[in-house]
Enzyme design. Structure first.
Site, PDB file in Angstrom:
ATOM      1  NE  ARG A 237      -4.283  -1.316  -0.035  1.00  0.00           N
ATOM      2  CZ  ARG A 237      -4.460  -2.229  -0.973  1.00  0.00           C
ATOM      3  NH1 ARG A 237      -3.505  -2.440  -1.879  1.00  0.00           N
ATOM      4  NH2 ARG A 237      -5.564  -2.951  -1.022  1.00  0.00           N
ATOM      5  CD  GLU A 266      -2.724   3.548  -6.105  1.00  0.00           C
ATOM      6  OE1 GLU A 266      -3.504   2.759  -6.653  1.00  0.00           O
ATOM      7  OE2 GLU A 266      -1.791   3.184  -5.369  1.00  0.00           O
ATOM      8  CG  HIS A 284      -2.723  -0.460  -7.576  1.00  0.00           C
ATOM      9  ND1 HIS A 284      -3.105   0.239  -6.459  1.00  0.00           N
ATOM     10  CD2 HIS A 284      -2.782  -1.778  -7.218  1.00  0.00           C
ATOM     11  CE1 HIS A 284      -3.391  -0.606  -5.477  1.00  0.00           C
ATOM     12  NE2 HIS A 284      -3.191  -1.838  -5.929  1.00  0.00           N
TER      13      HIS A 284
END
Length: 317
Positions: A237, A266, A284
């Site tokens: 993460r 993000e 991602h």
């Protein structure tokens, strides 16, 4: 039939499976849900299948009071975008999709390790620019991964899958940082302190879950401890990394490079990071394979069906 909201478009097979069991509404927007959408979802649907970025936090539950929704069947293994304590207090069950993401995410970790160590992103940009002048013996020399030492931070399913690939595929020595000792099918040394681990490895991989306990786990002290040639990889993460500290370490060439699939804010990626040649940046892609996303969706649907039938969902969190 129960009313189900699916917050992003999903693979066709997943939607078909869901529609066979529920009255399905699909939100045709790939961006995270906004504040009013989150509240409306809890008020107007029996079940919700959310995913990354759909921030069901304590304020959302407090504003709704007693939600109609009784299950948030999260699409993804990570669920730090859902306040599970607030959900429980509101009578909402939360599930996720572990297992389905393991191998795909580990594969992307290896992709980033190779791209960063061998300067693959930088090399592709050189070729695309038309500035490549041909091979020579000292061109773009990188780090040879075979036989090196990898440090895995977080030895859960994904961390173990990465470590196995490193050990069996590249003959790498494995060291790790984890809350508890792991019984592993390959040699691996547990290191008690994160900075001590960082100082001992050629590649440091973040494989920890997100959340308050791991926020900014990787900070300036960790990057300062790493050897100057070492590479940092993050497939977990974005918020586990203090992004400003990583940028500073890359700019000063205090570490050899980095490979990132996730970002602190993000989808915002700082211009300073995008300008650097010694970092590989992916959008991602951790589970971005049709069969994997389909399997994740089917796991979420299985959780929904079990709950609807009064059974315990297979993947409670």
């Amino acid at each position: 039939m129960k009313d189900l909201l699916i917050t992003r478009p999903l693979p066709d097979d997943v939607l078909a499976a869901a529609r066979a069991q529920f009255s399905v509404t699909v939100r045709l927007n790939n961006l995270p849900m906004q504040a009013d959408e989150l509240r409306d979802a809890l008020r107007n649907f029996d079940l919700v299948l959310p995913t990354l970025g759909d921030a069901f936090d304590a304020r959302v539950f407090a504003d709704v009071g007693t939600p109609r929704t009784k299950l948030l069947a999260n699409f993804g293994v990570g669920f730090n975008h859902i306040d599970t304590q607030a959900a429980k207090a509101a009578g909402v069950v939360v599930t996720n999709t572990p297992g389905a993401v393991t191998d795909a995410t580990a594969d992307v970790a290896m992709t980033l390790m190779l791209m960063s160590a061998r300067r693959a992103g930088e090399g592709e940009r050189l070729v695309r620019s038309g500035q490549w002048r041909g091979w020579h013996p000292t061109q773009m020399l990188g780090l040879h991964l075979s036989g090196k030492t990898v440090g895995i931070v977080g030895m859960g399913r994904i961390g173990q899958a990465i470590a196995a690939r490193c050990h069996f595929g590249f003959g790498m020595a494995v060291k790790y940082w984890n809350r508890s000792e792991k019984d592993l099918p390959f040699p691996a040394d547990r290191v008690a302190e994160l900075t001590a681990l960082a100082a001992q490895v050629d590649v440091l991989v973040a494989a920890v879950p997100g959340g308050a306990d791991t926020q900014h786990l990787f900070d300036a002290d960790v990057f300062a401890a790493m050897p100057k040639y070492a590479h940092f990889i993050n497939i977990s993460r974005g918020e586990v990394v203090q992004e400003a500290a990583l940028i500073a370490a890359l700019q000063a060439e205090e570490i050899g490079g980095a490979g990132l699939d996730v970002y602190e804010f993000e989808p915002k990626v700082p211009e300073a990071l995008r300008k650097l040649e010694n970092v590989t940046l992916l959008p991602h892609l951790g589970t971005a394979a049709l069969e994997v996303r389909t399997q994740m969706g089917m796991m979420a649907v299985d959780n929904l069906i079990a709950f609807d039938r009064g059974q315990t969902p297979p993947n409670l969190v």
